[in-house]
Design a protein around this motif. Structure first.
Motif, short mmCIF file in Angstrom:
data_model
loop_
_atom_site.label_atom_id
_atom_site.label_comp_id
_atom_site.label_asym_id
_atom_site.label_seq_id
_atom_site.Cartn_x
_atom_site.Cartn_y
_atom_site.Cartn_z
N ARG A 1 -6.09 8.09 -7.97
CA ARG A 1 -6.12 6.80 -8.65
C ARG A 1 -4.90 5.94 -8.27
O ARG A 1 -5.01 4.73 -8.16
N ALA A 2 -3.75 6.58 -8.06
CA ALA A 2 -2.54 5.82 -7.71
C ALA A 2 -2.75 5.08 -6.39
O ALA A 2 -2.36 3.91 -6.25
N MET A 3 -3.40 5.74 -5.44
CA MET A 3 -3.66 5.08 -4.14
C MET A 3 -4.73 4.00 -4.28
O MET A 3 -4.58 2.90 -3.76
N LEU A 4 -5.81 4.34 -5.01
CA LEU A 4 -6.88 3.35 -5.19
C LEU A 4 -6.35 2.11 -5.92
O LEU A 4 -6.67 0.98 -5.55
N GLY B 1 0.82 -1.20 0.00
CA GLY B 1 0.00 0.00 0.00
C GLY B 1 0.85 1.25 0.00
O GLY B 1 2.05 1.21 0.27
N VAL B 2 0.21 2.33 -0.37
CA VAL B 2 0.87 3.64 -0.31
C VAL B 2 -0.07 4.64 0.34
O VAL B 2 -1.29 4.51 0.26
N VAL B 3 0.53 5.66 0.94
CA VAL B 3 -0.26 6.76 1.49
C VAL B 3 0.36 8.06 0.96
O VAL B 3 1.57 8.17 0.83
N GLN B 4 -0.53 8.96 0.58
CA GLN B 4 -0.07 10.29 0.19
C GLN B 4 -0.99 11.28 0.86
O GLN B 4 -2.21 11.15 0.75
N THR B 5 -0.41 12.21 1.60
CA THR B 5 -1.23 13.23 2.24
C THR B 5 -1.58 14.30 1.21
O THR B 5 -0.69 14.96 0.69
N LEU B 6 -2.87 14.40 0.88
CA LEU B 6 -3.32 15.33 -0.15
C LEU B 6 -4.59 16.04 0.31
O LEU B 6 -5.63 15.40 0.44
N GLY C 1 -6.55 15.77 4.92
CA GLY C 1 -5.49 15.44 3.96
C GLY C 1 -5.44 13.97 3.58
O GLY C 1 -4.54 13.53 2.88
N GLN C 2 -6.41 13.18 4.06
CA GLN C 2 -6.36 11.73 3.80
C GLN C 2 -7.58 11.26 3.00
O GLN C 2 -7.99 10.11 3.13
N ILE C 3 -8.14 12.14 2.18
CA ILE C 3 -9.38 11.81 1.47
C ILE C 3 -9.18 10.59 0.56
O ILE C 3 -9.93 9.62 0.62
N GLY C 4 -8.15 10.64 -0.27
CA GLY C 4 -7.90 9.54 -1.21
C GLY C 4 -7.52 8.26 -0.47
O GLY C 4 -7.99 7.17 -0.81
N TYR C 5 -6.66 8.38 0.54
CA TYR C 5 -6.22 7.20 1.30
C TYR C 5 -7.42 6.58 2.03
O TYR C 5 -7.63 5.36 1.97
#
Ligand SMILES: NC(=O)c1ccc[n+]([C@@H]2O[C@H](COP(=O)([O-])OP(=O)(O)OC[C@H]3O[C@@H](n4cnc5c(N)ncnc54)[C@H](OP(=O)(O)O)[C@@H]3O)[C@@H](O)[C@H]2O)c1
Length: 255
Positions: free
Chosen positions: A111-114, A95-100, A155-159
């Motif tokens: 999409r990269a996280m999903l 998995g990956v996490v990006q704060t966005l 900042g964690q909407i996508g994650y």
């Protein structure tokens, strides 16, 4: 030999993200409890290190695979099962996490996280449940999701979305696969000290990190805390547990 060692009895389990952190600890714990484990990740030397750290490298198989290449997943699993034999289980931990913040949550970043956190795991599951790949007696699929499937954070909407997708899909998968004696579960960890959180940590002030850590009544977790729960969930003796989401967070979400 303890009862767990008898439980896995050489059954083959693929662990994605086995080159570091939680996935590495799960792979080691499974090997030490009698499973044969396929260690999947991109960094070959780190995967080999995981095998060595287990003390039973002969029961581990290294699979270097970039899961962002979704089309490569099915053929890779087919090749492994033809060469090694059938699979009993899967643990999708990569998995990956990006704060966005929302304004920065552009389609390609979300999409990269999903894709890695959810869709790649679905591709692995889809490949493993094929009738000529899965053990005839059934199997077990475990996803590592997050407390961010349950609670939000700026900042964690996508994650959060990528982890929530897993938790929802697990229920549907568990129902769909029950007839084939395939159990599907997930674990939602709180903050665990790994490469992922060290990277996040380096972007935070000491005070920010201390504040998050203090929200865990039992303190920040270690990879092995999650790995022990993963062994329990995957253990074939625990045959009546499916569609569950085991929260392993030192009490974070109780508040
Ligand atoms: N640490 C926490 O606090 C925490 C809390 C809740 C949930 N989680 C979840 O737990 C899981 C593991 O996290 P971690 O903290 O152990 O992170 P980590 O130490 O950064 O490990 C991430 C793993 O994912 C693999 N990976 C990343 N991109 C990949 C790709 N494109 N293809 C194949 N493998 C890839 C990495 O292997 P390579 O680099 O070798 O490819 C690595 O083994 C993640 O799903 C994370 O969201 C973590």
């Amino acid at each position: 030999m303890n009862t767990h060692e008898q439980g896995f009895d050489g059954r083959r389990i693929l662990v994605s993200g086995a080159s570091s952190g939680i996935g590495r600890a799960i792979a080691i714990e499974l090997l030490q409890h009698g499973a044969r484990v396929v260690l999947l990740g991109r960094r070959k030397e780190k995967l080999e290190e995981t095998a060595q750290l287990s003390g039973i490298p002969e029961h581990a198989e290294v699979a270097v695979q970039d899961l962002t290449c979704l089309e490569g997943i099915g053929p890779a699993v087919n090749e492994m099962s033809a060469r090694l034999g059938r699979f009993y289980g899967l643990c999708h931990c990569a998995g990956v996490v990006q704060t966005l913040p929302l304004a920065a949550s552009k389609p390609e970043r979300v999409r990269a996280m999903l894709n890695l956190n959810f869709v790649a795991g679905l591709e692995l599951a889809r490949a493993i449940i094929q009738r000529d790949v899965l053990a005839e007696s059934g199997g077990s699929i475990l996803w590592i999701t997050s407390i961010y499937a349950h609670v939000g954070a700026p900042g964690q909407i996508g994650y959060c979305a990528s982890k929530g997708a897993i938790t929802a899909a697990v229920r549907a998968m568990a129902l769909e696969l029950a007839g084939r004696k395939v159990r599907v579960n997930c674990i939602s960890p709180g903050l665990v000290r790994t490469e992922m959180t060290e990277a996040e940590n380096s972007r935070m002030s000491k005070e920010q990190w201390a504040r998050i850590a203090s929200l865990h009544p039992l303190g920040v977790g270690e990879p092995r805390d999650v790995a022990r729960a993963a062994v329990f969930m995957l253990d074939p003796n625990n045959r009546w547990i499916t569609g569950s989401d085991l929260v392993v967070d030192g009490g974070y979400t109780l508040q």
